[in-house]
Design a protein around this motif. Structure first.
Motif, PDB file in Angstrom:
ATOM      1  N   PRO A   7       0.794  -1.236   0.000  1.00 39.52           N
ATOM      2  CA  PRO A   7       0.000   0.000   0.000  1.00 39.52           C
ATOM      3  C   PRO A   7       0.823   1.282   0.000  1.00 39.52           C
ATOM      4  O   PRO A   7       0.321   2.336  -0.376  1.00 39.52           O
ATOM      5  CB  PRO A   7      -0.829  -0.110   1.286  1.00 39.52           C
ATOM      6  CG  PRO A   7      -0.884  -1.562   1.587  1.00 39.52           C
ATOM      7  CD  PRO A   7       0.414  -2.135   1.088  1.00 39.52           C
ATOM      8  N   LEU A  12       1.461   4.246  -6.425  1.00 38.88           N
ATOM      9  CA  LEU A  12       0.067   4.468  -6.057  1.00 38.88           C
ATOM     10  C   LEU A  12      -0.266   5.936  -5.806  1.00 38.88           C
ATOM     11  O   LEU A  12      -1.441   6.297  -5.772  1.00 38.88           O
ATOM     12  CB  LEU A  12      -0.278   3.635  -4.823  1.00 38.88           C
ATOM     13  CG  LEU A  12      -0.101   2.125  -5.003  1.00 38.88           C
ATOM     14  CD1 LEU A  12      -0.261   1.415  -3.677  1.00 38.88           C
ATOM     15  CD2 LEU A  12      -1.057   1.578  -6.033  1.00 38.88           C
ATOM     16  N   ARG A  19      -9.009   5.801  -3.515  1.00 39.41           N
ATOM     17  CA  ARG A  19      -9.204   4.401  -3.929  1.00 39.41           C
ATOM     18  C   ARG A  19      -8.033   3.986  -4.813  1.00 39.41           C
ATOM     19  O   ARG A  19      -8.153   3.932  -6.042  1.00 39.41           O
ATOM     20  CB  ARG A  19     -10.509   4.224  -4.686  1.00 39.41           C
ATOM     21  CG  ARG A  19     -10.823   2.747  -4.947  1.00 39.41           C
ATOM     22  CD  ARG A  19     -12.191   2.546  -5.519  1.00 39.41           C
ATOM     23  NE  ARG A  19     -12.728   1.271  -5.750  1.00 39.41           N
ATOM     24  CZ  ARG A  19     -12.145   0.127  -6.057  1.00 39.41           C
ATOM     25  NH1 ARG A  19     -10.870   0.039  -6.135  1.00 39.41           N
ATOM     26  NH2 ARG A  19     -12.822  -0.966  -6.288  1.00 39.41           N
ATOM     27  N   LEU A  21      -5.383   2.143  -7.005  1.00 39.91           N
ATOM     28  CA  LEU A  21      -5.332   0.972  -7.886  1.00 39.91           C
ATOM     29  C   LEU A  21      -3.906   0.850  -8.402  1.00 39.91           C
ATOM     30  O   LEU A  21      -3.261   1.857  -8.691  1.00 39.91           O
ATOM     31  CB  LEU A  21      -6.272   1.138  -9.076  1.00 39.91           C
ATOM     32  CG  LEU A  21      -7.746   1.363  -8.790  1.00 39.91           C
ATOM     33  CD1 LEU A  21      -8.491   1.627 -10.092  1.00 39.91           C
ATOM     34  CD2 LEU A  21      -8.340   0.172  -8.066  1.00 39.91           C
ATOM     35  N   PRO A  55      -9.155  -4.478 -11.873  1.00 41.45           N
ATOM     36  CA  PRO A  55      -8.081  -3.784 -11.171  1.00 41.45           C
ATOM     37  C   PRO A  55      -7.399  -4.680 -10.138  1.00 41.45           C
ATOM     38  O   PRO A  55      -8.001  -5.631  -9.628  1.00 41.45           O
ATOM     39  CB  PRO A  55      -8.801  -2.629 -10.478  1.00 41.45           C
ATOM     40  CG  PRO A  55     -10.185  -3.142 -10.251  1.00 41.45           C
ATOM     41  CD  PRO A  55     -10.484  -4.044 -11.432  1.00 41.45           C
ATOM     42  N   LEU A  57      -5.731  -4.277  -6.459  1.00 37.90           N
ATOM     43  CA  LEU A  57      -5.670  -3.361  -5.333  1.00 37.90           C
ATOM     44  C   LEU A  57      -4.365  -3.577  -4.564  1.00 37.90           C
ATOM     45  O   LEU A  57      -3.817  -4.690  -4.564  1.00 37.90           O
ATOM     46  CB  LEU A  57      -6.866  -3.578  -4.409  1.00 37.90           C
ATOM     47  CG  LEU A  57      -8.244  -3.409  -5.051  1.00 37.90           C
ATOM     48  CD1 LEU A  57      -9.343  -3.706  -4.034  1.00 37.90           C
ATOM     49  CD2 LEU A  57      -8.402  -2.024  -5.642  1.00 37.90           C
ATOM     50  N   PRO A  58      -3.868  -2.533  -3.918  1.00 37.86           N
ATOM     51  CA  PRO A  58      -2.649  -2.678  -3.111  1.00 37.86           C
ATOM     52  C   PRO A  58      -2.823  -3.794  -2.077  1.00 37.86           C
ATOM     53  O   PRO A  58      -3.879  -3.937  -1.466  1.00 37.86           O
ATOM     54  CB  PRO A  58      -2.515  -1.322  -2.416  1.00 37.86           C
ATOM     55  CG  PRO A  58      -3.294  -0.376  -3.268  1.00 37.86           C
ATOM     56  CD  PRO A  58      -4.399  -1.175  -3.869  1.00 37.86           C
ATOM     57  N   GLN A  60      -3.100  -6.956  -2.584  1.00 36.89           N
ATOM     58  CA  GLN A  60      -3.623  -8.202  -3.153  1.00 36.89           C
ATOM     59  C   GLN A  60      -2.505  -8.948  -3.874  1.00 36.89           C
ATOM     60  O   GLN A  60      -1.591  -8.345  -4.434  1.00 36.89           O
ATOM     61  CB  GLN A  60      -4.750  -7.926  -4.140  1.00 36.89           C
ATOM     62  CG  GLN A  60      -6.025  -7.455  -3.500  1.00 36.89           C
ATOM     63  CD  GLN A  60      -7.136  -7.249  -4.522  1.00 36.89           C
ATOM     64  OE1 GLN A  60      -6.905  -6.910  -5.669  1.00 36.89           O
ATOM     65  NE2 GLN A  60      -8.367  -7.461  -4.071  1.00 36.89           N
TER      66      GLN A  60
END
Length: 95
Positions: A7, A12, A19, A21, A55, A57-58, A60
């Motif tokens: 994250p 990012l 939000r 991605l 997408p 996500l951070p 994942q």
């Protein structure tokens, strides 16, 4: 090849506020790293076909799955919810 983007990764910032991605170019960077690690292509690579489907996500986890051999590979980037991206990579001297 499995990977995850933390994250706090600099890619990012601004993509997108509120939000985040993972940018598509970061997914493609991992695809190229997987090809180079597995096949050590001799020529520069190009991406004639890429489709982003979902997408990432951070945090994942995603996996690069390759099919083929030099001078042409098909790839999928798969996440926990299915295919995130798919496409084709070719050595720039071919086709």
């Amino acid at each position: 090849m499995r990977f995850s983007i933390p994250p706090d990764h600099p890619c990012l910032d601004g993509h997108f506020p509120g939000r985040p991605l993972v940018p598509g170019v970061v997914l493609l960077e991992h695809v190229l790293q997987a090809i180079e690690a597995a096949h050590a292509p001799a020529a520069p690579l190009r991406l004639p076909q890429v489709k982003f489907l979902r997408p990432l996500l951070p945090g994942q986890v995603a996996e690069v799955v390759l099919d083929g051999a030099a001078p042409r590979w098909r790839f999928e980037v798969r996440g926990e919810d299915g295919v995130l991206a798919r496409g084709e990579v070719q050595e720039a001297t071919h086709g």
